[in-house]
Structures are given as structure tokens and as C-alpha cells.
Design a protein around this motif. Structure first.
Motif, PDB file in Angstrom:
ATOM      1  N   UNK A   1       0.846  -1.207   0.000  1.00 11.02           N
ATOM      2  CA  UNK A   1       0.000   0.000   0.000  1.00 11.02           C
ATOM      3  C   UNK A   1       0.871   1.242   0.000  1.00 11.02           C
ATOM      4  N   UNK A   2       1.933   1.212   0.790  1.00 12.65           N
ATOM      5  CA  UNK A   2       2.851   2.364   0.842  1.00 12.65           C
ATOM      6  C   UNK A   2       3.491   2.593  -0.523  1.00 12.65           C
ATOM      7  N   UNK A   3       3.940   1.505  -1.111  1.00 12.93           N
ATOM      8  CA  UNK A   3       4.564   1.608  -2.442  1.00 12.93           C
ATOM      9  C   UNK A   3       3.566   2.148  -3.449  1.00 12.93           C
ATOM     10  N   UNK A   4       2.346   1.587  -3.409  1.00 18.25           N
ATOM     11  CA  UNK A   4       1.304   2.021  -4.338  1.00 18.25           C
ATOM     12  C   UNK A   4       0.970   3.494  -4.162  1.00 18.25           C
ATOM     13  N   UNK A   5       0.855   3.912  -2.901  1.00 15.09           N
ATOM     14  CA  UNK A   5       0.535   5.318  -2.630  1.00 15.09           C
ATOM     15  C   UNK A   5       1.646   6.226  -3.151  1.00 15.09           C
ATOM     16  N   UNK A   6       2.880   5.801  -2.937  1.00 22.88           N
ATOM     17  CA  UNK A   6       4.026   6.578  -3.417  1.00 22.88           C
ATOM     18  C   UNK A   6       4.025   6.711  -4.936  1.00 22.88           C
ATOM     19  N   UNK A   7       3.747   5.572  -5.596  1.00 26.61           N
ATOM     20  CA  UNK A   7       3.734   5.592  -7.066  1.00 26.61           C
ATOM     21  C   UNK A   7       2.576   6.437  -7.594  1.00 26.61           C
ATOM     22  N   UNK A   8       1.429   6.351  -6.915  1.00 25.30           N
ATOM     23  CA  UNK A   8       0.267   7.153  -7.334  1.00 25.30           C
ATOM     24  C   UNK A   8       0.601   8.638  -7.259  1.00 25.30           C
ATOM     25  N   UNK A   9       1.239   9.008  -6.141  1.00 29.91           N
ATOM     26  CA  UNK A   9       1.596  10.425  -5.929  1.00 29.91           C
ATOM     27  C   UNK A   9       2.619  10.884  -6.960  1.00 29.91           C
ATOM     28  N   UNK A  10       3.633  10.054  -7.138  1.00 31.75           N
ATOM     29  CA  UNK A  10       4.697  10.387  -8.092  1.00 31.75           C
ATOM     30  C   UNK A  10       4.145  10.481  -9.508  1.00 31.75           C
ATOM     31  N   UNK A  11       3.288   9.516  -9.853  1.00 36.72           N
ATOM     32  CA  UNK A  11       2.702   9.492 -11.192  1.00 36.72           C
ATOM     33  C   UNK A  11       1.847  10.702 -11.463  1.00 36.72           C
ATOM     34  N   UNK A  12       1.041  11.063 -10.473  1.00 34.55           N
ATOM     35  CA  UNK A  12       0.162  12.238 -10.631  1.00 34.55           C
ATOM     36  C   UNK A  12       1.000  13.499 -10.808  1.00 34.55           C
ATOM     37  N   UNK A  13       1.986  13.651  -9.920  1.00 40.87           N
ATOM     38  CA  UNK A  13       2.835  14.856  -9.974  1.00 40.87           C
ATOM     39  C   UNK A  13       3.579  14.928 -11.307  1.00 40.87           C
ATOM     40  N   UNK A  14       4.133  13.809 -11.723  1.00 38.43           N
ATOM     41  CA  UNK A  14       4.912  13.786 -12.973  1.00 38.43           C
ATOM     42  C   UNK A  14       4.024  14.090 -14.171  1.00 38.43           C
ATOM     43  N   UNK A  15       2.821  13.506 -14.185  1.00 33.89           N
ATOM     44  CA  UNK A  15       1.903  13.727 -15.309  1.00 33.89           C
ATOM     45  C   UNK A  15       1.522  15.195 -15.400  1.00 33.89           C
ATOM     46  N   UNK A  16       1.182  15.789 -14.257  1.00 29.35           N
ATOM     47  CA  UNK A  16       0.717  17.183 -14.265  1.00 29.35           C
ATOM     48  C   UNK A  16       1.853  18.125 -14.669  1.00 29.35           C
ATOM     49  N   UNK A  17       3.011  17.904 -14.052  1.00 27.65           N
ATOM     50  CA  UNK A  17       4.159  18.781 -14.367  1.00 27.65           C
ATOM     51  C   UNK A  17       4.556  18.633 -15.832  1.00 27.65           C
ATOM     52  N   UNK A  18       4.620  17.411 -16.310  1.00 27.33           N
ATOM     53  CA  UNK A  18       5.045  17.165 -17.700  1.00 27.33           C
ATOM     54  C   UNK A  18       4.024  17.703 -18.692  1.00 27.33           C
ATOM     55  N   UNK A  19       2.759  17.612 -18.314  1.00 32.46           N
ATOM     56  CA  UNK A  19       1.716  18.019 -19.250  1.00 32.46           C
ATOM     57  C   UNK A  19       1.594  19.528 -19.345  1.00 32.46           C
ATOM     58  N   UNK A  20       1.605  20.224 -18.193  1.00 27.94           N
ATOM     59  CA  UNK A  20       1.304  21.666 -18.197  1.00 27.94           C
ATOM     60  C   UNK A  20       2.551  22.544 -18.185  1.00 27.94           C
ATOM     61  N   UNK A  21       3.627  22.080 -17.596  1.00 29.66           N
ATOM     62  CA  UNK A  21       4.821  22.935 -17.492  1.00 29.66           C
ATOM     63  C   UNK A  21       5.857  22.555 -18.568  1.00 29.66           C
TER      64      UNK A  21
END
Lengths: 246, 73
Positions: free
Chosen positions: A9-29
Motif C-alpha cells: 500500500x505504501x509503495x502504491x501510494x508513493x507511485x500514485x503520488x509520483x505518477x500524478x505529480x509527474x503527469x501534471x508537471x510534464x503536461x502543463x509545465x
């Protein structure tokens, strides 16, 4: 808030957070499609980890081993104390109230006619002759039958699928299984078994836990009593031969 | 993880800029890997089927969006 103890669960939560942040930053910035895609793939991996976290067993493998070995030792003590040395006969659930039971005959015999209904008692009469008396024990197969939701079919492929599903998928104690049934005998090959065989009197009598599981499944599928004839354990394969009785 | 990263790197190397194509490939890979492990624990299979279902909804959205673009420009 309860602390998250499950590492998946910890790993999954970390990946979810990282994935969301990376997607948003890569997409908009950064405006980079490959990096956005990488973020999405990380997000997908995170959801997979979180969904698999729920499937982790509640008790550790060490605790499971303790419970298994305690049960085996208790049954082994009874078998040794009574001086039993004949092979156990695995009985289908149609003859007893619950499947997966085995009867260890007090007097070993080659040809036995099993009764239609066998009383579920410690000392029970399993055959039609007066001296067909044995000790009825529960085996590891008894518990495994409860895990299976439906009775396995009687064809070779269905039995093979049921054994593989149980030992590889549910219990994860082997890689897969192959079965060949001919001339009143079934030969089951288990690939890369992870349970070890011990050359003890109990294992010679009732069979190893893996052989017991296989024997119970085959017995239940064919609805016929059977005996574990031999077990041969190699480095990457265990071959279990069963003799099917009428 | 290795498969997803490799796919992303290969498609980026080929200069692919369509996000929906990346997503579709990920969906296919997730589904294929789930099917390979057919003998998974039933709880694990249910969890993975749920994830695949959600991804499939995303795929359907992409398809509907593309159809809309074709029909209405």
C-alpha cells in the motif's frame, strides 16, 4: 488516522503520488508527451500495487508453518504410538460427511472394499470385513478442499487445472502440475515444489502435505478412494503416484 | 514497471507524441500481463480486473473523443 503498515500500500501510494505529480508537471509545465506518458504508467503501477496490497495474507508464512507443523506432529504422534505402518486410504466426501479425510488401516490389506458410508470417528470401520478398522485423520487436503469453491471435474484436464490453480495460484507452493490417469493409477508431477519432503514414518503413511493435497483433490474429483503409492522428490519436480481403488 | 518504462522509451525514441496511443498500449500490456497470471489468487485477480476495468473506461473515453473529433471536426 491508522498508520499504513502494508508495504504494498505504501509503495502504491508513493507511485500514485509520483505518477500524478509527474503527469501534471510534464503536461502543463514541460509540455512533454513522453514524460506525461511515463507519469501515467507510474500512476497505473501505483493502482496495481494498491489493489494487490489487499491480497496479502493476514498471517505471516512463519506463523502458517508453525500451525502446519504443530498439526502434523500431533497426528504423527498418534500414528507412531498406535504402531500404524500401512498407507492411508483417502476417502471421497460422498462416503464421509466431509471430504479430504484419510483412514489408516490398523491391519494393512491389499484389496479392500470400502463401505458406502464411513462414520466420521477417530477409530472407524471403513470396509465390509470385520477387521477393516482404521484411524481416520484429517489431512492438509481437508483444509484445501474448503478453499476450492466447486468440486473439481473428473476429466484429466479439469483435475490438472484444479491442482495447478490450488498449488500455484492459491497456495503458491509449486509452479504447476501435470497428471496422467491410466490403468487405475494416477501419476501427478508437481514442478518446483516449495514444500520439502521429510522421510518420516508419518509421511510414508499419510503422505507429505503436497501429496496429501494432490491425493485429496484427485480422490474428490474421481469420487473414488485412493492410496498414495510412491512419492519421488527431485530437485525441480515431485512425482506422486496414486492407486485408485474401486 | 520494466515493461512500461521500456515501452515509453521506445515510443519516445520513435518520436511518438500521441498520449492516447501511449495509454492504449499501457492498457493492452496491463491486460496481457493479468491474463498471463491466470492462476492468481482470486482476490488478486479481482483487484487487477478492477484496475483493468477502470483503464478500459479511459480507453472508451479516448475512442468516443476521437469519434467526436471525426464527426464534428
Amino acid at each position: 488516522m491508522r498508520p499504513i503498515k502494508n508495504s504494498y500500500t505504501l509503495l502504491g501510494a508513493g507511485l500514485l503520488l509520483l505518477g500524478t505529480a509527474l503527469s501534471l508537471v510534464s503536461s502543463f509545465i514541460l509540455e512533454s508527451t513522453p514524460l506525461t506518458a511515463l507519469g501515467i504508467s507510474t500512476f497505473i503501477l501505483g493502482t496495481i500495487c494498491v489493489s494487490l496490497a489487499r491480497t496479502r495474507p493476514n498471517i505471516s508464512p512463519e506463523a502458517s508453518i508453525i500451525l502446519l507443523e504443530t498439526g502434523i506432529e500431533n497426528t504423527a504422534a498418534i500414528v507412531e504410538e498406535l504402531g500404524l505402518n500401512s498407507s492411508a486410504i483417502y476417502i471421497p466426501s460422498s462416503a464421509t460427511k466431509e471430504g479430504g479425510n484419510a483412514v489408516i488401516p490398523i491391519n494393512p490389506k491389499i484389496n479392500v472394499q470400502i463401505r458406502d458410508k464411513i462414520p466420521k470417528r477417530l477409530i472407524t470401520k471403513y470396509g465390509n470385513a470385520d477387521d477393516d478398522i482404521g484411524v481416520m485423520v484429517s489431512t492438509t487436503g481437508t483444509a484445501c478442499l474448503r478453499i476450492l469453491r466447486t468440486k473439481p471435474g473428473s476429466t484429466t484436464s479439469e483435475i490438472e487445472a484444479a491442482i495447478t490453480s490450488l498449488v500455484s495460484g492459491t497456495l503458491d507452493i509449486a509452479d504447476n502440475a501435470r497428471i496422467n490417469i491410466a490403468d487405475g493409477r494416477a501419476v501427478v508431477e508437481i514442478m518446483n515444489p516449495r514444500l520439502k519432503y521429510r522421510d518420516t514414518k508419518f509421511y510414508q503413511c499419510v503422505g507429505s502435505p503436497l501429496a496429501s493435497i494432490v491425493a485429496t483433490l484427485v480422490c474428490e474429483a474421481l469420487d473414488k478412494p485412493l492410496i498414495i503409492e510412491t512419492e519421488k522428490w527431485g530437485k525441480s519436480k515431485a512425482v506422486i503416484k496414486l492407486r485408485i481403488m474401486d | 514497471m520494466l515493461l512500461f518504462t521500456l515501452t515509453t522509451v521506445l515510443m519516445a525514441a520513435y518520436g511518438q507524441t500521441r498520449l492516447d496511443l501511449y495509454f492504449t498500449i499501457y492498457l493492452i500490456e496491463t491486460r496481457a500481463l493479468t491474463e498471463i497470471y491466470v492462476y492468481l489468487n482470486p482476490k488478486a485477480r479481482r483487484g487487477l480486473n478492477l484496475v483493468t476495468g477502470v483503464l478500459f473506461i479511459g480507453f472508451v473515453y479516448i475512442v468516443v473523443f476521437e469519434i467526436y473529433k471525426i464527426l464534428y471536426g
